[in-house]
Design a protein around this motif. Structure first.
Motif, PDB file in Angstrom:
ATOM      1  N   GLU A 148       0.852  -1.189   0.000  1.00 13.76           N
ATOM      2  CA  GLU A 148       0.000   0.000   0.000  1.00 13.76           C
ATOM      3  C   GLU A 148       0.883   1.231   0.000  1.00 13.76           C
ATOM      4  O   GLU A 148       2.016   1.193   0.492  1.00 13.76           O
ATOM      5  CB  GLU A 148      -0.949   0.014   1.204  1.00 13.76           C
ATOM      6  CG  GLU A 148      -0.263   0.080   2.547  1.00 13.76           C
ATOM      7  CD  GLU A 148      -1.125   0.762   3.613  1.00 13.76           C
ATOM      8  OE1 GLU A 148      -1.823   1.741   3.297  1.00 13.76           O
ATOM      9  OE2 GLU A 148      -1.056   0.321   4.759  1.00 13.76           O
ATOM     10  N   GLY A 149       0.380   2.302  -0.584  1.00  9.95           N
ATOM     11  CA  GLY A 149       1.157   3.533  -0.614  1.00  9.95           C
ATOM     12  C   GLY A 149       0.659   4.466  -1.695  1.00  9.95           C
ATOM     13  O   GLY A 149      -0.352   4.199  -2.343  1.00  9.95           O
ATOM     14  N   PRO A 150       1.389   5.581  -1.909  1.00 12.20           N
ATOM     15  CA  PRO A 150       1.010   6.482  -2.991  1.00 12.20           C
ATOM     16  C   PRO A 150       1.001   5.729  -4.323  1.00 12.20           C
ATOM     17  O   PRO A 150       1.791   4.803  -4.516  1.00 12.20           O
ATOM     18  CB  PRO A 150       2.124   7.540  -2.976  1.00 12.20           C
ATOM     19  CG  PRO A 150       2.734   7.448  -1.607  1.00 12.20           C
ATOM     20  CD  PRO A 150       2.588   6.021  -1.188  1.00 12.20           C
ATOM     21  N   ALA A 151       0.105   6.140  -5.223  1.00 11.05           N
ATOM     22  CA  ALA A 151      -0.066   5.420  -6.495  1.00 11.05           C
ATOM     23  C   ALA A 151       1.255   5.220  -7.220  1.00 11.05           C
ATOM     24  O   ALA A 151       1.553   4.127  -7.715  1.00 11.05           O
ATOM     25  CB  ALA A 151      -1.065   6.173  -7.382  1.00 11.05           C
ATOM     26  N   GLU A 152       2.097   6.262  -7.237  1.00  8.47           N
ATOM     27  CA  GLU A 152       3.347   6.151  -8.015  1.00  8.47           C
ATOM     28  C   GLU A 152       4.311   5.114  -7.426  1.00  8.47           C
ATOM     29  O   GLU A 152       5.141   4.553  -8.141  1.00  8.47           O
ATOM     30  CB  GLU A 152       4.034   7.522  -8.167  1.00  8.47           C
ATOM     31  CG  GLU A 152       4.423   8.208  -6.879  1.00  8.47           C
ATOM     32  CD  GLU A 152       3.328   9.120  -6.336  1.00  8.47           C
ATOM     33  OE1 GLU A 152       3.640   9.984  -5.523  1.00  8.47           O
ATOM     34  OE2 GLU A 152       2.140   8.954  -6.712  1.00  8.47           O
ATOM     35  N   ASP A 153       4.161   4.824  -6.122  1.00 11.15           N
ATOM     36  CA  ASP A 153       5.028   3.803  -5.505  1.00 11.15           C
ATOM     37  C   ASP A 153       4.563   2.383  -5.838  1.00 11.15           C
ATOM     38  O   ASP A 153       5.363   1.441  -5.835  1.00 11.15           O
ATOM     39  CB  ASP A 153       5.042   3.962  -3.978  1.00 11.15           C
ATOM     40  CG  ASP A 153       5.759   5.234  -3.542  1.00 11.15           C
ATOM     41  OD1 ASP A 153       6.265   5.972  -4.425  1.00 11.15           O
ATOM     42  OD2 ASP A 153       5.789   5.511  -2.329  1.00 11.15           O
ATOM     43  N   ILE A 154       3.261   2.226  -6.105  1.00 12.51           N
ATOM     44  CA  ILE A 154       2.720   0.883  -6.366  1.00 12.51           C
ATOM     45  C   ILE A 154       2.814   0.542  -7.850  1.00 12.51           C
ATOM     46  O   ILE A 154       3.003  -0.613  -8.225  1.00 12.51           O
ATOM     47  CB  ILE A 154       1.250   0.790  -5.875  1.00 12.51           C
ATOM     48  CG1 ILE A 154       1.138   1.206  -4.390  1.00 12.51           C
ATOM     49  CG2 ILE A 154       0.694  -0.612  -6.088  1.00 12.51           C
ATOM     50  CD1 ILE A 154       1.907   0.376  -3.405  1.00 12.51           C
ATOM     51  N   ILE A 155       2.664   1.549  -8.703  1.00 13.09           N
ATOM     52  CA  ILE A 155       2.713   1.294 -10.147  1.00 13.09           C
ATOM     53  C   ILE A 155       4.188   1.229 -10.574  1.00 13.09           C
ATOM     54  O   ILE A 155       4.761   2.161 -11.119  1.00 13.09           O
ATOM     55  CB  ILE A 155       1.908   2.361 -10.930  1.00 13.09           C
ATOM     56  CG1 ILE A 155       0.456   2.416 -10.425  1.00 13.09           C
ATOM     57  CG2 ILE A 155       1.923   2.061 -12.429  1.00 13.09           C
ATOM     58  CD1 ILE A 155      -0.364   1.149 -10.605  1.00 13.09           C
ATOM     59  N   GLN A 156       4.793   0.101 -10.230  1.00  7.69           N
ATOM     60  CA  GLN A 156       6.194  -0.198 -10.557  1.00  7.69           C
ATOM     61  C   GLN A 156       6.233  -1.666 -10.978  1.00  7.69           C
ATOM     62  O   GLN A 156       5.573  -2.502 -10.351  1.00  7.69           O
ATOM     63  CB  GLN A 156       7.091  -0.055  -9.308  1.00  7.69           C
ATOM     64  CG  GLN A 156       6.919   1.230  -8.525  1.00  7.69           C
ATOM     65  CD  GLN A 156       7.912   2.297  -8.949  1.00  7.69           C
ATOM     66  OE1 GLN A 156       8.695   2.080  -9.855  1.00  7.69           O
ATOM     67  NE2 GLN A 156       7.852   3.438  -8.307  1.00  7.69           N
ATOM     68  N   THR A 157       7.013  -1.977 -11.971  1.00  8.90           N
ATOM     69  CA  THR A 157       7.033  -3.350 -12.505  1.00  8.90           C
ATOM     70  C   THR A 157       7.290  -4.411 -11.421  1.00  8.90           C
ATOM     71  O   THR A 157       6.546  -5.389 -11.329  1.00  8.90           O
ATOM     72  CB  THR A 157       8.042  -3.450 -13.663  1.00  8.90           C
ATOM     73  OG1 THR A 157       7.597  -2.567 -14.693  1.00  8.90           O
ATOM     74  CG2 THR A 157       8.112  -4.855 -14.232  1.00  8.90           C
TER      75      THR A 157
END
Length: 253
Positions: free
Chosen positions: A218-227
């Protein structure tokens, strides 16, 4: 002020559907719940809104346990739209949206209640079909009517379980923009179960990922949208492209 989920569990038989889930939904954000089918997303949302009872753990809304709320008071604080909205009586759009005022009026709507109904109908761009019956509408129009009902309920917290079901691309984008507006301009807090990770990437402030009943990230969107993070969630290598300031997942190649 926020929703806090603390060590919540739910089992059906021997199967743990939600397993020691702890997460917070921050005020004034869109939080998207993502993950494979059967990960426990919908069950977790239903427990937060008290539609399903949890086996153990607790949920606090603005610091107060949900079990301490009277049903009517809880319904003025938090609203939920479930995935399957089967209504067996013949209703017009306007009648359906007016159901959102039930916690306030107990079915006897005041002038003020109707103002909320009209605002929600306008907001969801349903004015021209407000007197049509639900069985005359497309899936997308129906879905917008149900969302309007939730908006008319005028709660601080709005939980939406796959609100983009039945919607084409154009209407999906419209809905997500309206939800973002509800947060930014009207101070609402929205939690949404969503399948399309690109909608989650573009419109969420925070993302919560579940797998096998557990919150894995869980976290900010940019931290989760990572390959590497998405591989852990979906067991797929998902390349990500930066388009403008948006991260777009290329998961169909």
């Amino acid at each position: 002020m926020m929703i806090e989920v603390i060590d919540v569990n739910k089992k059906y038989g021997d199967q743990a559907v939600v397993d020691h889930a702890t997460v917070s939904i921050q005020k004034g954000t869109i939080t998207s719940f993502i993950g494979p089918n059967g990960a426990g997303k919908s069950t977790l949302l239903s427990m937060i809104s008290r539609l399903i009872t949890m086996d153990s753990g607790k949920v606090l809304i603005d610091g107060k346990g949900i079990s301490a709320y009277k049903s009517n008071d809880l319904a003025k604080k938090i609203s939920i739209l479930k995935q399957s909205n089967q209504i067996n009586i013949r209703l017009t759009v306007r009648e359906l949206v007016s159901f959102g005022r039930f916690p306030y009026s107990q079915g006897r709507l005041t002038k003020e209640d109707w103002t909320y109904v009209d605002k929600a109908i306008d907001y969801m761009k349903l004015k021209d079909i407000e007197h049509k019956h639900l069985d005359e509408l497309s899936g997308g129009q129906c879905q917008r009517a149900f969302i309007a009902m939730v908006i008319a309920q005028d709660t601080d917290y709005i939980l939406l379980d796959e609100p983009l079901n039945n919607l084409d691309m154009k209407h999906s984008v419209e809905i997500m923009k309206l939800l973002k507006e509800l947060v930014v301009l009207h101070g609402k807090t929205i939690a949404i179960v969503i399948h399309d990770i690109n909608f989650a990437s573009v419109y969420s402030d925070r993302i919560v990922a579940l797998k096998n009943g557990q919150i894995v990230k869980e976290g900010p969107a940019e931290d989760i949208i990572q390959t590497p993070v998405l591989k852990e969630i979906y067991d797929m290598d998902i390349p990500i492209q930066q388009i403008g300031d948006q991260k777009i997942c290329i998961y169909f190649s």
